[in-house]
Design a protein around this motif. Structure first.
Motif, PDB file in Angstrom:
ATOM      1  N   MET A  31     -13.803   3.032   1.543  1.00 16.26           N
ATOM      2  CA  MET A  31     -13.735   1.830   0.755  1.00 16.26           C
ATOM      3  C   MET A  31     -12.619   1.910  -0.286  1.00 16.26           C
ATOM      4  O   MET A  31     -12.000   0.911  -0.600  1.00 16.26           O
ATOM      5  CB  MET A  31     -15.086   1.595   0.084  1.00 16.26           C
ATOM      6  CG  MET A  31     -15.201   0.270  -0.562  1.00 16.26           C
ATOM      7  SD  MET A  31     -15.236  -1.006   0.668  1.00 16.26           S
ATOM      8  CE  MET A  31     -16.014  -2.287  -0.218  1.00 16.26           C
ATOM      9  N   ASP A  32     -12.385   3.099  -0.814  1.00 16.68           N
ATOM     10  CA  ASP A  32     -11.324   3.241  -1.808  1.00 16.68           C
ATOM     11  C   ASP A  32      -9.948   3.019  -1.211  1.00 16.68           C
ATOM     12  O   ASP A  32      -9.032   2.583  -1.920  1.00 16.68           O
ATOM     13  CB  ASP A  32     -11.382   4.624  -2.449  1.00 16.68           C
ATOM     14  CG  ASP A  32     -12.585   4.773  -3.358  1.00 16.68           C
ATOM     15  OD1 ASP A  32     -13.071   3.736  -3.847  1.00 16.68           O
ATOM     16  OD2 ASP A  32     -13.035   5.915  -3.570  1.00 16.68           O
ATOM     17  N   THR A  33      -9.771   3.310   0.081  1.00 18.01           N
ATOM     18  CA  THR A  33      -8.457   3.101   0.697  1.00 18.01           C
ATOM     19  C   THR A  33      -8.125   1.619   0.789  1.00 18.01           C
ATOM     20  O   THR A  33      -6.959   1.250   0.691  1.00 18.01           O
ATOM     21  CB  THR A  33      -8.401   3.736   2.092  1.00 18.01           C
ATOM     22  OG1 THR A  33      -9.434   3.185   2.906  1.00 18.01           O
ATOM     23  CG2 THR A  33      -8.564   5.232   2.008  1.00 18.01           C
ATOM     24  N   ILE A  34      -9.141   0.785   0.948  1.00 18.26           N
ATOM     25  CA  ILE A  34      -8.890  -0.663   0.984  1.00 18.26           C
ATOM     26  C   ILE A  34      -8.332  -1.121  -0.356  1.00 18.26           C
ATOM     27  O   ILE A  34      -7.363  -1.892  -0.414  1.00 18.26           O
ATOM     28  CB  ILE A  34     -10.179  -1.429   1.334  1.00 18.26           C
ATOM     29  CG1 ILE A  34     -10.585  -1.136   2.761  1.00 18.26           C
ATOM     30  CG2 ILE A  34      -9.997  -2.922   1.125  1.00 18.26           C
ATOM     31  CD1 ILE A  34     -11.932  -1.692   3.130  1.00 18.26           C
ATOM     32  N   PHE A  35      -8.932  -0.644  -1.453  1.00 18.73           N
ATOM     33  CA  PHE A  35      -8.448  -1.020  -2.773  1.00 18.73           C
ATOM     34  C   PHE A  35      -7.065  -0.435  -3.039  1.00 18.73           C
ATOM     35  O   PHE A  35      -6.240  -1.076  -3.679  1.00 18.73           O
ATOM     36  CB  PHE A  35      -9.435  -0.582  -3.845  1.00 18.73           C
ATOM     37  CG  PHE A  35     -10.711  -1.350  -3.829  1.00 18.73           C
ATOM     38  CD1 PHE A  35     -10.707  -2.721  -4.006  1.00 18.73           C
ATOM     39  CD2 PHE A  35     -11.913  -0.716  -3.631  1.00 18.73           C
ATOM     40  CE1 PHE A  35     -11.877  -3.451  -3.987  1.00 18.73           C
ATOM     41  CE2 PHE A  35     -13.088  -1.432  -3.613  1.00 18.73           C
ATOM     42  CZ  PHE A  35     -13.076  -2.801  -3.786  1.00 18.73           C
ATOM     43  N   LEU A  36      -6.805   0.759  -2.540  1.00 16.59           N
ATOM     44  CA  LEU A  36      -5.487   1.366  -2.708  1.00 16.59           C
ATOM     45  C   LEU A  36      -4.419   0.565  -1.982  1.00 16.59           C
ATOM     46  O   LEU A  36      -3.370   0.242  -2.549  1.00 16.59           O
ATOM     47  CB  LEU A  36      -5.499   2.812  -2.211  1.00 16.59           C
ATOM     48  CG  LEU A  36      -4.159   3.534  -2.265  1.00 16.59           C
ATOM     49  CD1 LEU A  36      -3.720   3.714  -3.704  1.00 16.59           C
ATOM     50  CD2 LEU A  36      -4.249   4.855  -1.549  1.00 16.59           C
ATOM     51  N   TYR A  37      -4.674   0.227  -0.727  1.00 19.93           N
ATOM     52  CA  TYR A  37      -3.702  -0.557   0.035  1.00 19.93           C
ATOM     53  C   TYR A  37      -3.529  -1.954  -0.554  1.00 19.93           C
ATOM     54  O   TYR A  37      -2.417  -2.489  -0.588  1.00 19.93           O
ATOM     55  CB  TYR A  37      -4.109  -0.653   1.498  1.00 19.93           C
ATOM     56  CG  TYR A  37      -3.982   0.650   2.251  1.00 19.93           C
ATOM     57  CD1 TYR A  37      -2.902   1.493   2.040  1.00 19.93           C
ATOM     58  CD2 TYR A  37      -4.940   1.045   3.164  1.00 19.93           C
ATOM     59  CE1 TYR A  37      -2.778   2.697   2.705  1.00 19.93           C
ATOM     60  CE2 TYR A  37      -4.838   2.240   3.855  1.00 19.93           C
ATOM     61  CZ  TYR A  37      -3.749   3.059   3.620  1.00 19.93           C
ATOM     62  OH  TYR A  37      -3.635   4.246   4.290  1.00 19.93           O
ATOM     63  N   SER A  38      -4.612  -2.528  -1.034  1.00 16.54           N
ATOM     64  CA  SER A  38      -4.517  -3.844  -1.671  1.00 16.54           C
ATOM     65  C   SER A  38      -3.702  -3.772  -2.954  1.00 16.54           C
ATOM     66  O   SER A  38      -2.898  -4.665  -3.239  1.00 16.54           O
ATOM     67  CB  SER A  38      -5.901  -4.393  -1.973  1.00 16.54           C
ATOM     68  OG  SER A  38      -6.637  -4.560  -0.800  1.00 16.54           O
ATOM     69  N   ALA A  39      -3.884  -2.719  -3.732  1.00 15.50           N
ATOM     70  CA  ALA A  39      -3.120  -2.552  -4.964  1.00 15.50           C
ATOM     71  C   ALA A  39      -1.638  -2.358  -4.672  1.00 15.50           C
ATOM     72  O   ALA A  39      -0.779  -2.905  -5.379  1.00 15.50           O
ATOM     73  CB  ALA A  39      -3.657  -1.376  -5.762  1.00 15.50           C
ATOM     74  N   VAL A  40      -1.320  -1.616  -3.625  1.00  9.25           N
ATOM     75  CA  VAL A  40       0.087  -1.432  -3.247  1.00  9.25           C
ATOM     76  C   VAL A  40       0.686  -2.757  -2.787  1.00  9.25           C
ATOM     77  O   VAL A  40       1.821  -3.107  -3.146  1.00  9.25           O
ATOM     78  CB  VAL A  40       0.212  -0.340  -2.156  1.00  9.25           C
ATOM     79  CG1 VAL A  40       1.603  -0.322  -1.563  1.00  9.25           C
ATOM     80  CG2 VAL A  40      -0.147   1.014  -2.726  1.00  9.25           C
ATOM     81  N   PHE A  41      -0.081  -3.536  -2.025  1.00 10.05           N
ATOM     82  CA  PHE A  41       0.399  -4.830  -1.553  1.00 10.05           C
ATOM     83  C   PHE A  41       0.620  -5.792  -2.721  1.00 10.05           C
ATOM     84  O   PHE A  41       1.634  -6.502  -2.772  1.00 10.05           O
ATOM     85  CB  PHE A  41      -0.583  -5.419  -0.538  1.00 10.05           C
ATOM     86  CG  PHE A  41      -0.140  -6.721   0.037  1.00 10.05           C
ATOM     87  CD1 PHE A  41       0.945  -6.783   0.898  1.00 10.05           C
ATOM     88  CD2 PHE A  41      -0.799  -7.890  -0.282  1.00 10.05           C
ATOM     89  CE1 PHE A  41       1.365  -7.979   1.430  1.00 10.05           C
ATOM     90  CE2 PHE A  41      -0.393  -9.098   0.242  1.00 10.05           C
ATOM     91  CZ  PHE A  41       0.690  -9.145   1.106  1.00 10.05           C
ATOM     92  N   ILE A  42      -0.298  -5.813  -3.668  1.00 11.13           N
ATOM     93  CA  ILE A  42      -0.138  -6.666  -4.854  1.00 11.13           C
ATOM     94  C   ILE A  42       1.078  -6.220  -5.660  1.00 11.13           C
ATOM     95  O   ILE A  42       1.824  -7.043  -6.191  1.00 11.13           O
ATOM     96  CB  ILE A  42      -1.415  -6.631  -5.721  1.00 11.13           C
ATOM     97  CG1 ILE A  42      -2.581  -7.240  -4.983  1.00 11.13           C
ATOM     98  CG2 ILE A  42      -1.209  -7.328  -7.055  1.00 11.13           C
ATOM     99  CD1 ILE A  42      -2.594  -8.730  -4.879  1.00 11.13           C
ATOM    100  N   SER A  43       1.308  -4.911  -5.737  1.00 15.40           N
ATOM    101  CA  SER A  43       2.476  -4.409  -6.460  1.00 15.40           C
ATOM    102  C   SER A  43       3.772  -4.844  -5.788  1.00 15.40           C
ATOM    103  O   SER A  43       4.754  -5.174  -6.466  1.00 15.40           O
ATOM    104  CB  SER A  43       2.430  -2.891  -6.551  1.00 15.40           C
ATOM    105  OG  SER A  43       1.297  -2.486  -7.265  1.00 15.40           O
ATOM    106  N   LEU A  44       3.784  -4.855  -4.469  1.00 13.23           N
ATOM    107  CA  LEU A  44       4.966  -5.339  -3.757  1.00 13.23           C
ATOM    108  C   LEU A  44       5.165  -6.840  -3.971  1.00 13.23           C
ATOM    109  O   LEU A  44       6.301  -7.309  -4.092  1.00 13.23           O
ATOM    110  CB  LEU A  44       4.860  -5.023  -2.267  1.00 13.23           C
ATOM    111  CG  LEU A  44       4.950  -3.552  -1.894  1.00 13.23           C
ATOM    112  CD1 LEU A  44       4.713  -3.363  -0.398  1.00 13.23           C
ATOM    113  CD2 LEU A  44       6.298  -2.979  -2.298  1.00 13.23           C
ATOM    114  N   LEU A  45       4.078  -7.583  -4.032  1.00 15.72           N
ATOM    115  CA  LEU A  45       4.192  -9.008  -4.322  1.00 15.72           C
ATOM    116  C   LEU A  45       4.679  -9.254  -5.746  1.00 15.72           C
ATOM    117  O   LEU A  45       5.314 -10.277  -6.019  1.00 15.72           O
ATOM    118  CB  LEU A  45       2.844  -9.701  -4.113  1.00 15.72           C
ATOM    119  CG  LEU A  45       2.411  -9.918  -2.674  1.00 15.72           C
ATOM    120  CD1 LEU A  45       1.028 -10.546  -2.638  1.00 15.72           C
ATOM    121  CD2 LEU A  45       3.405 -10.777  -1.933  1.00 15.72           C
TER     122      LEU A  45
END
Length: 91
Positions: free
Chosen positions: A1-15
């Motif tokens: 579950m933590d990997t989903i939040f990690l990938y989402s945070a990286v995606f938001i950072s790219l946005l």
């Protein structure tokens, strides 16, 4: 579950890079303000992801709400200032 939040945070950072480009190279002052507002909103989402990762979402929700209100009021005040002064269309 933590990997989903990690990938989402990286995606938001790219946005956030797209919003940073709009803030830096916007053709008008109001475009720059909207880019800054979008960056503030994405920062609020990152704060919430951080709260979920630490397991203290209740504390981080308060911080994110305070940040969102500050961001909203500052963008409204800045846009009103630039519109009243006639600086909205200038670079």
């Amino acid at each position: 579950m933590d990997t989903i939040f990690l990938y989402s945070a990286v995606f938001i950072s790219l946005l956030m890079l797209v919003s940073l480009y709009r803030t830096a190279a916007g053709p008008t002052t109001l475009d720059r303000l909207m880019g800054a507002n979008a960056m503030g909103t994405k920062t609020m989402v990152l704060i919430l992801f951080l709260g979920t990762a630490f397991g203290r979402l209740d504390m981080f929700v308060d911080i994110a709400l305070a940040y969102a209100m500050l961001n909203f009021i500052s963008v409204l005040a800045a846009s009103r200032y630039f519109l009243k002064r006639g600086l909205a269309d200038k670079l």
